[in-house]
Design a protein around this motif. Sequence first.
Motif, PDB file in Angstrom:
ATOM      1  N   THR A  36     -24.700 -42.025 -24.440  1.00 31.92           N
ATOM      2  CA  THR A  36     -25.511 -42.828 -25.373  1.00 31.92           C
ATOM      3  C   THR A  36     -26.775 -43.356 -24.696  1.00 31.92           C
ATOM      4  OG1 THR A  36     -24.282 -44.858 -24.899  1.00 31.92           O
ATOM      5  CG2 THR A  36     -23.513 -43.524 -26.752  1.00 31.92           C
ATOM      6  N   GLY A  37     -26.742 -43.525 -23.369  1.00 28.68           N
ATOM      7  CA  GLY A  37     -27.951 -43.949 -22.651  1.00 28.68           C
ATOM      8  C   GLY A  37     -29.066 -42.927 -22.851  1.00 28.68           C
ATOM      9  N   TYR A  40     -31.004 -43.626 -26.032  1.00 28.22           N
ATOM     10  CA  TYR A  40     -32.010 -44.693 -25.918  1.00 28.22           C
ATOM     11  C   TYR A  40     -33.189 -44.229 -25.058  1.00 28.22           C
ATOM     12  CZ  TYR A  40     -28.516 -47.578 -28.134  1.00 28.22           C
ATOM     13  OH  TYR A  40     -27.616 -48.061 -29.046  1.00 28.22           O
ATOM     14  N   ARG A  41     -32.899 -43.431 -24.035  1.00 29.86           N
ATOM     15  CA  ARG A  41     -33.969 -42.900 -23.192  1.00 29.86           C
ATOM     16  C   ARG A  41     -34.884 -41.976 -24.000  1.00 29.86           C
ATOM     17  NH1 ARG A  41     -33.282 -42.917 -17.459  1.00 29.86           N
ATOM     18  NH2 ARG A  41     -31.603 -44.340 -16.922  1.00 29.86           N
ATOM     19  N   SER A 106     -35.042 -50.498 -21.212  1.00 33.82           N
ATOM     20  CA  SER A 106     -34.314 -51.717 -21.614  1.00 33.82           C
ATOM     21  C   SER A 106     -34.995 -52.407 -22.791  1.00 33.82           C
ATOM     22  CB  SER A 106     -34.229 -52.707 -20.467  1.00 33.82           C
ATOM     23  OG  SER A 106     -33.438 -52.185 -19.452  1.00 33.82           O
ATOM     24  N   SER A 109     -33.958 -50.439 -25.826  1.00 32.41           N
ATOM     25  CA  SER A 109     -32.543 -50.499 -26.199  1.00 32.41           C
ATOM     26  C   SER A 109     -32.120 -51.891 -26.653  1.00 32.41           C
ATOM     27  CB  SER A 109     -31.666 -50.013 -25.043  1.00 32.41           C
ATOM     28  OG  SER A 109     -31.789 -50.863 -23.937  1.00 32.41           O
ATOM     29  N   ARG A 115     -30.892 -49.989 -32.220  1.00 32.88           N
ATOM     30  CA  ARG A 115     -29.446 -49.982 -31.990  1.00 32.88           C
ATOM     31  C   ARG A 115     -28.682 -49.641 -33.270  1.00 32.88           C
ATOM     32  NH1 ARG A 115     -28.591 -51.367 -26.927  1.00 32.88           N
ATOM     33  NH2 ARG A 115     -26.473 -50.668 -27.263  1.00 32.88           N
ATOM     34  N   ARG A 136     -23.015 -48.969 -22.992  1.00 31.08           N
ATOM     35  CA  ARG A 136     -22.863 -50.389 -22.664  1.00 31.08           C
ATOM     36  C   ARG A 136     -22.046 -51.131 -23.723  1.00 31.08           C
ATOM     37  NH1 ARG A 136     -25.590 -47.882 -19.766  1.00 31.08           N
ATOM     38  NH2 ARG A 136     -27.111 -48.539 -18.210  1.00 31.08           N
ATOM     39  N   ASP A 137     -22.063 -50.604 -24.955  1.00 28.23           N
ATOM     40  CA  ASP A 137     -21.430 -51.309 -26.079  1.00 28.23           C
ATOM     41  C   ASP A 137     -20.415 -50.412 -26.785  1.00 28.23           C
ATOM     42  OD1 ASP A 137     -23.247 -49.468 -26.981  1.00 28.23           O
ATOM     43  OD2 ASP A 137     -24.010 -50.679 -28.638  1.00 28.23           O
ATOM     44  N   ARG A 182     -32.161 -54.047 -14.902  1.00 27.41           N
ATOM     45  CA  ARG A 182     -31.453 -53.475 -16.064  1.00 27.41           C
ATOM     46  C   ARG A 182     -30.084 -54.124 -16.263  1.00 27.41           C
ATOM     47  NH1 ARG A 182     -30.883 -47.521 -16.644  1.00 27.41           N
ATOM     48  NH2 ARG A 182     -31.120 -47.271 -14.412  1.00 27.41           N
ATOM     49  N   ASP A 186     -29.304 -55.829 -19.729  1.00 27.10           N
ATOM     50  CA  ASP A 186     -28.179 -55.309 -20.516  1.00 27.10           C
ATOM     51  C   ASP A 186     -27.155 -56.404 -20.821  1.00 27.10           C
ATOM     52  OD1 ASP A 186     -29.276 -52.775 -20.413  1.00 27.10           O
ATOM     53  OD2 ASP A 186     -27.967 -52.048 -18.817  1.00 27.10           O
ATOM     54  N   ARG A 189     -29.014 -59.597 -23.234  1.00 30.31           N
ATOM     55  CA  ARG A 189     -29.753 -59.416 -24.498  1.00 30.31           C
ATOM     56  C   ARG A 189     -28.920 -59.918 -25.684  1.00 30.31           C
ATOM     57  NH1 ARG A 189     -28.817 -53.087 -23.954  1.00 30.31           N
ATOM     58  NH2 ARG A 189     -26.742 -53.020 -24.852  1.00 30.31           N
TER      59      ARG A 189
HETATM   60  O1   DC Z   1     -26.900 -45.406 -19.015  1.00 27.84           O
HETATM   61  P1   DC Z   1     -28.405 -45.284 -18.912  1.00 27.84           P
HETATM   62  O2   DC Z   1     -28.983 -45.886 -17.673  1.00 27.84           O
HETATM   63  O3   DC Z   1     -28.885 -43.883 -19.126  1.00 27.84           O
HETATM   64  O4   DC Z   1     -28.956 -46.143 -20.141  1.00 27.84           O
HETATM   65  C1   DC Z   1     -30.314 -46.263 -20.402  1.00 27.84           C
HETATM   66  C2   DC Z   1     -30.597 -47.642 -20.961  1.00 27.84           C
HETATM   67  O5   DC Z   1     -30.087 -47.751 -22.291  1.00 27.84           O
HETATM   68  C3   DC Z   1     -30.010 -48.787 -20.151  1.00 27.84           C
HETATM   69  O6   DC Z   1     -31.017 -49.688 -19.755  1.00 27.84           O
HETATM   70  C4   DC Z   1     -29.056 -49.479 -21.073  1.00 27.84           C
HETATM   71  C5   DC Z   1     -29.298 -48.921 -22.421  1.00 27.84           C
HETATM   72  N1   DC Z   1     -28.068 -48.574 -23.137  1.00 27.84           N
HETATM   73  C6   DC Z   1     -27.628 -49.442 -24.088  1.00 27.84           C
HETATM   74  O7   DC Z   1     -28.218 -50.481 -24.287  1.00 27.84           O
HETATM   75  N2   DC Z   1     -26.520 -49.138 -24.816  1.00 27.84           N
HETATM   76  C7   DC Z   1     -25.862 -48.015 -24.597  1.00 27.84           C
HETATM   77  N3   DC Z   1     -24.773 -47.739 -25.351  1.00 27.84           N
HETATM   78  C8   DC Z   1     -26.279 -47.117 -23.602  1.00 27.84           C
HETATM   79  C9   DC Z   1     -27.387 -47.437 -22.861  1.00 27.84           C
END
Ligand code: DC
Length: 227
Positions: A36-37, A40-41, A106, A109, A115, A136-137, A182, A186, A189
């Motif tokens: 999922t990261g 957002y990237r 960040s 995201s 989201r 993260r969630d 980050r 994370d 927020r």
């Molecule tokens: O896991 P990553 O480093 O590739 O994630 C990129 C950014 O996206 C990181 O700063 C956190 C955010 N992210 C998020 O808020 N929720 C998620 N489910 C996955 C990543």
Amino acid sequence: MKIKKINIAIDGHSSCGKSTLAKQLSNHFKYTYVDTGAMYRAVCLYALKNDIMKDGIIDKKALTDSLKYINVSFNYNDVSSVSETFLNGVNVENEIRSLWISENVSKISKLKEVRLKMVAIQKEIGKNKGVVMDGRDIGSVVFPNAELKLFITASVNERTRRRSLELKDASLEDIMKNLQSRDHEDSTRDENPLVIMDDAIQIDNTNLSIEEQFNLALSYCQKAMAD
Ligand code: DC
């Protein structure tokens, strides 16, 4: 013994090997893997390339209006055995891993509209089970009823060391600063912060090899899949 098809939610800090573990588990169980990261990237890359985000400032209205034009998908590359990220049909797998994106993502995201769209897509992917998703969630918002929730972490020094092996041009200091900021963003927020759920199993892999972590996680998966 019957084996249940389950969803595996993997959350944790930045650069602690969540996706390495998620890929291993998805290969082992022939489950769908979703990073999922990367989603957002990819949104961040779109915003930067289309001047919706400039010098750290986001035009929120323009981004919200553009969300309907942003299509993020994954394609499994049989040659490299890697699931690659596509933004509107273009392979952006390498581009989204750059420090440029890490430094800006960040801010993207944490936006509610972003989201909402990503979480809706993620929930849809998981509705028939058989998914390993990292982020993260995932255990808190995307799959609050996941049969297995793992929370992965490692010391910031070790995460910096590992990340520096991938980002050869970046200094250790810049990498560490980025990781710390980050982690902070994370966890603090308003929208879907990174939290450790009560029903999550924590794995600190600072002193674990990739194989040791995999074997440990595998035992938790087998337990969760047993009926
Ligand atoms: O896991 P990553 O480093 O590739 O994630 C990129 C950014 O996206 C990181 O700063 C956190 C955010 N992210 C998020 O808020 N929720 C998620 N489910 C996955 C990543």
